[in-house]
Structure formats: structure tokens, C-alpha cells
Design a protein around this motif. Structure first.
Motif, PDB file in Angstrom:
ATOM      1  N   PRO A  55       0.828  -1.211   0.000  1.00 16.90           N
ATOM      2  CA  PRO A  55       0.000   0.000   0.000  1.00 16.90           C
ATOM      3  C   PRO A  55       0.863   1.262   0.000  1.00 16.90           C
ATOM      4  O   PRO A  55       1.797   1.380   0.801  1.00 16.90           O
ATOM      5  CB  PRO A  55      -0.803  -0.124   1.295  1.00 16.90           C
ATOM      6  CG  PRO A  55      -0.751  -1.579   1.662  1.00 16.90           C
ATOM      7  CD  PRO A  55       0.584  -2.049   1.183  1.00 16.90           C
ATOM      8  N   SER A  56       0.560   2.184  -0.887  1.00 18.77           N
ATOM      9  CA  SER A  56       1.334   3.428  -0.972  1.00 18.77           C
ATOM     10  C   SER A  56       1.106   4.338   0.222  1.00 18.77           C
ATOM     11  O   SER A  56       2.009   5.074   0.638  1.00 18.77           O
ATOM     12  CB  SER A  56       0.957   4.188  -2.249  1.00 18.77           C
ATOM     13  OG  SER A  56       1.302   3.471  -3.397  1.00 18.77           O
ATOM     14  N   PHE A  57      -0.110   4.324   0.752  1.00 14.56           N
ATOM     15  CA  PHE A  57      -0.465   5.307   1.772  1.00 14.56           C
ATOM     16  C   PHE A  57      -0.016   4.900   3.174  1.00 14.56           C
ATOM     17  O   PHE A  57       0.257   5.765   4.000  1.00 14.56           O
ATOM     18  CB  PHE A  57      -1.986   5.521   1.813  1.00 14.56           C
ATOM     19  CG  PHE A  57      -2.589   6.049   0.541  1.00 14.56           C
ATOM     20  CD1 PHE A  57      -1.806   6.437  -0.538  1.00 14.56           C
ATOM     21  CD2 PHE A  57      -3.967   6.153   0.418  1.00 14.56           C
ATOM     22  CE1 PHE A  57      -2.370   6.913  -1.706  1.00 14.56           C
ATOM     23  CE2 PHE A  57      -4.537   6.636  -0.749  1.00 14.56           C
ATOM     24  CZ  PHE A  57      -3.740   7.012  -1.814  1.00 14.56           C
ATOM     25  N   LYS A  58       0.040   3.610   3.427  1.00 13.18           N
ATOM     26  CA  LYS A  58       0.306   3.159   4.800  1.00 13.18           C
ATOM     27  C   LYS A  58       1.702   3.590   5.245  1.00 13.18           C
ATOM     28  O   LYS A  58       2.698   3.282   4.592  1.00 13.18           O
ATOM     29  CB  LYS A  58       0.154   1.635   4.912  1.00 13.18           C
ATOM     30  CG  LYS A  58       0.052   1.172   6.366  1.00 13.18           C
ATOM     31  CD  LYS A  58      -0.436  -0.245   6.459  1.00 13.18           C
ATOM     32  CE  LYS A  58      -0.714  -0.600   7.924  1.00 13.18           C
ATOM     33  NZ  LYS A  58      -1.244  -1.973   8.053  1.00 13.18           N
ATOM     34  N   ASN A  59       1.731   4.335   6.338  1.00 13.78           N
ATOM     35  CA  ASN A  59       2.952   4.897   6.923  1.00 13.78           C
ATOM     36  C   ASN A  59       3.533   6.065   6.127  1.00 13.78           C
ATOM     37  O   ASN A  59       4.626   6.545   6.433  1.00 13.78           O
ATOM     38  CB  ASN A  59       4.028   3.820   7.129  1.00 13.78           C
ATOM     39  CG  ASN A  59       3.546   2.705   8.042  1.00 13.78           C
ATOM     40  OD1 ASN A  59       2.908   2.975   9.054  1.00 13.78           O
ATOM     41  ND2 ASN A  59       3.829   1.467   7.678  1.00 13.78           N
ATOM     42  N   TYR A  60       2.811   6.532   5.091  1.00 14.97           N
ATOM     43  CA  TYR A  60       3.262   7.707   4.358  1.00 14.97           C
ATOM     44  C   TYR A  60       3.053   8.944   5.236  1.00 14.97           C
ATOM     45  O   TYR A  60       1.926   9.288   5.585  1.00 14.97           O
ATOM     46  CB  TYR A  60       2.488   7.840   3.044  1.00 14.97           C
ATOM     47  CG  TYR A  60       2.859   9.060   2.230  1.00 14.97           C
ATOM     48  CD1 TYR A  60       4.036   9.082   1.489  1.00 14.97           C
ATOM     49  CD2 TYR A  60       2.044  10.184   2.215  1.00 14.97           C
ATOM     50  CE1 TYR A  60       4.390  10.198   0.741  1.00 14.97           C
ATOM     51  CE2 TYR A  60       2.380  11.303   1.468  1.00 14.97           C
ATOM     52  CZ  TYR A  60       3.556  11.305   0.737  1.00 14.97           C
ATOM     53  OH  TYR A  60       3.904  12.418   0.007  1.00 14.97           O
ATOM     54  N   GLY A  62       3.329   9.125   8.197  1.00 16.55           N
ATOM     55  CA  GLY A  62       2.665   8.709   9.424  1.00 16.55           C
ATOM     56  C   GLY A  62       1.220   8.283   9.257  1.00 16.55           C
ATOM     57  O   GLY A  62       0.568   7.922  10.258  1.00 16.55           O
ATOM     58  N   TYR A  63       0.701   8.295   8.027  1.00 13.39           N
ATOM     59  CA  TYR A  63      -0.691   7.857   7.841  1.00 13.39           C
ATOM     60  C   TYR A  63      -0.790   6.365   8.163  1.00 13.39           C
ATOM     61  O   TYR A  63      -0.047   5.549   7.606  1.00 13.39           O
ATOM     62  CB  TYR A  63      -1.160   8.125   6.405  1.00 13.39           C
ATOM     63  CG  TYR A  63      -2.637   7.864   6.226  1.00 13.39           C
ATOM     64  CD1 TYR A  63      -3.580   8.796   6.649  1.00 13.39           C
ATOM     65  CD2 TYR A  63      -3.084   6.674   5.676  1.00 13.39           C
ATOM     66  CE1 TYR A  63      -4.937   8.561   6.517  1.00 13.39           C
ATOM     67  CE2 TYR A  63      -4.451   6.426   5.537  1.00 13.39           C
ATOM     68  CZ  TYR A  63      -5.365   7.377   5.957  1.00 13.39           C
ATOM     69  OH  TYR A  63      -6.713   7.120   5.829  1.00 13.39           O
ATOM     70  N   PRO A  64      -1.725   5.967   9.048  1.00 19.34           N
ATOM     71  CA  PRO A  64      -1.680   4.594   9.582  1.00 19.34           C
ATOM     72  C   PRO A  64      -2.496   3.534   8.843  1.00 19.34           C
ATOM     73  O   PRO A  64      -2.563   2.397   9.299  1.00 19.34           O
ATOM     74  CB  PRO A  64      -2.236   4.779  11.004  1.00 19.34           C
ATOM     75  CG  PRO A  64      -3.169   5.935  10.907  1.00 19.34           C
ATOM     76  CD  PRO A  64      -2.625   6.836   9.831  1.00 19.34           C
ATOM     77  N   PHE A  65      -3.114   3.881   7.701  1.00 18.59           N
ATOM     78  CA  PHE A  65      -3.999   2.926   7.038  1.00 18.59           C
ATOM     79  C   PHE A  65      -3.632   2.752   5.567  1.00 18.59           C
ATOM     80  O   PHE A  65      -2.860   3.523   5.008  1.00 18.59           O
ATOM     81  CB  PHE A  65      -5.457   3.380   7.155  1.00 18.59           C
ATOM     82  CG  PHE A  65      -5.936   3.518   8.572  1.00 18.59           C
ATOM     83  CD1 PHE A  65      -6.312   2.404   9.314  1.00 18.59           C
ATOM     84  CD2 PHE A  65      -5.987   4.764   9.178  1.00 18.59           C
ATOM     85  CE1 PHE A  65      -6.739   2.525  10.620  1.00 18.59           C
ATOM     86  CE2 PHE A  65      -6.414   4.898  10.493  1.00 18.59           C
ATOM     87  CZ  PHE A  65      -6.786   3.773  11.220  1.00 18.59           C
ATOM     88  N   THR A  66      -4.222   1.731   4.949  1.00 16.06           N
ATOM     89  CA  THR A  66      -4.020   1.477   3.518  1.00 16.06           C
ATOM     90  C   THR A  66      -4.840   2.433   2.663  1.00 16.06           C
ATOM     91  O   THR A  66      -4.369   2.927   1.643  1.00 16.06           O
ATOM     92  CB  THR A  66      -4.392   0.024   3.188  1.00 16.06           C
ATOM     93  OG1 THR A  66      -3.393  -0.837   3.745  1.00 16.06           O
ATOM     94  CG2 THR A  66      -4.486  -0.216   1.694  1.00 16.06           C
ATOM     95  N   CYS A  67      -6.085   2.676   3.056  1.00 19.73           N
ATOM     96  CA  CYS A  67      -7.001   3.535   2.297  1.00 19.73           C
ATOM     97  C   CYS A  67      -7.315   4.809   3.073  1.00 19.73           C
ATOM     98  O   CYS A  67      -7.335   4.814   4.303  1.00 19.73           O
ATOM     99  CB  CYS A  67      -8.331   2.818   2.043  1.00 19.73           C
ATOM    100  SG  CYS A  67      -8.198   1.248   1.199  1.00 19.73           S
TER     101      CYS A  67
END
Length: 266
Positions: A55-60, A62-67
């Protein structure tokens, strides 16, 4: 710095985008009253991992989710949670996948069950504004031509609020690259578009005012007046004559029509 992609690189981005599109189709198949956005997020994450991507977003940052899953008056970047979805909700699902060194990115707003005619109009106009923007993503035009097409249709013709604080973006080896692609602006302004530029175009349109605010989580963006918002996104490659859309809504829309829990006639 703007990075132009080779033909081979565009095909790798297309592969990532198609995975994102299939992930959104998987969500479209599962979404219904009673399911939680956390459950949808887990489903999307597993699908991406099962297809040899991450997943591109997860941990981007600090964002904690996939979607990013944004419901009703949440515009974008909503945190998945354990609140069951219900009849009448509209649900924006934004997903990214990283595979073979490149990111793909796309978003789609779903309507659960019967929704108000005004909300139907919001979804229809937002999706149409995306394609009007894409029509301008051709070599020789400028970013402002994309921006103006979206704003003119959504704001001038339909009197909706076009969010100013969040914009589309370049994409490739990095999730966010130059240039920024606002959903508002002047024709003939901004960076010139050249063949091989890959960008994510993503209208974020509010039923009411354009102003937004951030929840305490620091991520979730909501409309200031509490009215619904819609969000659709494609990753596209600028080409001469006609843009090449690297993501796809085709399978998503098919699943949407086949899912009796979703409203698809907008």
C-alpha cells in the motif's frame, strides 16, 4: 523538478494503477450497510499484498492505514473506523499501490442504497469534472487548463464548492511529485504539459461552500458547512492529442451495478 516518464515506465505505472483499480473493484463488491470502513481497509490491504505490491499510503508521513476512506461530509484523508456504514451514506475510497518501483493512485465515491437527488447530482458532476479535466491533459496545454475545466464545470455551472487546500499531483517513483494540479485556476497558466508527464487528477467537490477544516487526527478533511463532498481520481499520462488514462473505473462501475447495496444511476 518535473520527471517525465519513458514508455516502459508508463507501463509500470499502468500496472500499479490497474492494481489500484482492481482493489477499488474489490471494495465495490463488498461495500454494504453494516460493514465498517476498517473492514474495507483490511480487505484492500490484503488484496494489494496478495498481488505482490505494498500500500502506498500506509505509513506515508505517518498515515496509519491502507485507504483514505471519507464518509459524507469528509472530503478526503478520512481514517477508517469501526462505525458501520448505513443506507444513504456516500463513501470516498482513495487507494494507492506501489509495485515494481512505481506508484498508482485512484479514488472513487460510492453511494450506499437510496440517496438524495441532490447528492446524486454532486456525484455525477464531480465524476464528469474529472473527465473534463482529463480532456485538457494533452501536450502543449498547461496545468491551468485542467484546473479551469474542473472549476468552470463544478463551480461556475453547478454552483458547488471546489476545495482549494488540496490538489492533484505528479506521480511515479514517488507518490507525490511535481507539478501540483489544482482543481481551480486560469486557462493558460501553470506548468506546460509535455508528453510523458504522469499526473493524478482528483476533483474534490463540496455540495456547499468550498471551505474545509481538519479533524483532531490531523488528517481527516471535512466540509465547513457539514454538507456532503465527493472525490474521484484517475492517474493519467499526458500525450499528444489525447491523455492516456492509466487507472480504470470500468470494473469498479461493473461491480457497483452488480452490488444491490449500491446506487449506481448517477
Amino acid at each position: 523538478m518535473i520527471y517525465y516518464k519513458t514508455t516502459a515506465e508508463v507501463e509500470l505505472i499502468r500496472e500499479s494503477c490497474q492494481l489500484v483499480s482492481n482493489t477499488l473493484a474489490t471494495v465495490a463488491r463488498a461495500i454494504k450497510p453494516g460493514i465498517t470502513t476498517l473492514q474495507l481497509d483490511a480487505l484492500a490491504e490484503q488484496f494489494i499484498l496478495d498481488n505482490n505490491a505494498v500500500p502506498s499510503f500506509k505509513n506515508y508521513k505517518g498515515y496509519p492505514f491502507t485507504c483514505c476512506i471519507s464518509v459524507n461530509d469528509a472530503v478526503v484523508h478520512g481514517f477508517p473506523n469501526d462505525v458501520p456504514l448505513k443506507e444513504g451514506d456516500i463513501v470516498s475510497v482513495d487507494v494507492g499501490a506501489y509495485k515494481n518501483g512505481f506508484h498508482g493512485d485512484s479514488a472513487y465515491t460510492f453511494a450506499i442504497g437510496s440517496i438524495d437527488e441532490n447528492v446524486q447530482s454532486l456525484l455525477r458532476v464531480t465524476k464528469q469534472s474529472l473527465y473534463l479535466g482529463i480532456e485538457k491533459a494533452t501536450a502543449g496545454n498547461r496545468v491551468g487548463d485542467i484546473s479551469f475545466a474542473i472549476q468552470d464545470f463544478a463551480e461556475k455551472k453547478h454552483k458547488y464548492g471546489v476545495v482549494r487546500e488540496l490538489v492533484g499531483h505528479g506521480i511515479g517513483r514517488h507518490l507525490h511529485e511535481d507539478p501540483q494540479v489544482p482543481n481551480y485556476g486560469k486557462r493558460g497558466s501553470g506548468a506546460k504539459l509535455h508528453d510523458g508527464l504522469v499526473i493524478a487528477i482528483e476533483p474534490m467537490i463540496n455540495m456547499g461552500v468550498k471551505e474545509v477544516w481538519y479533524e483532531e487526527d490531523g488528517w481527516t478533511v471535512k466540509t465547513k458547512d457539514g454538507k456532503p463532498a465527493a472525490h474521484f481520481e484517475h492517474t493519467v499520462c499526458v500525450r499528444r492529442g489525447k491523455a492516456d488514462i492509466l487507472s480504470s473505473f470500468e470494473q469498479i462501475e461493473l461491480e457497483e451495478k452488480n452490488n444491490p447495496n449500491l446506487f449506481a444511476d448517477y
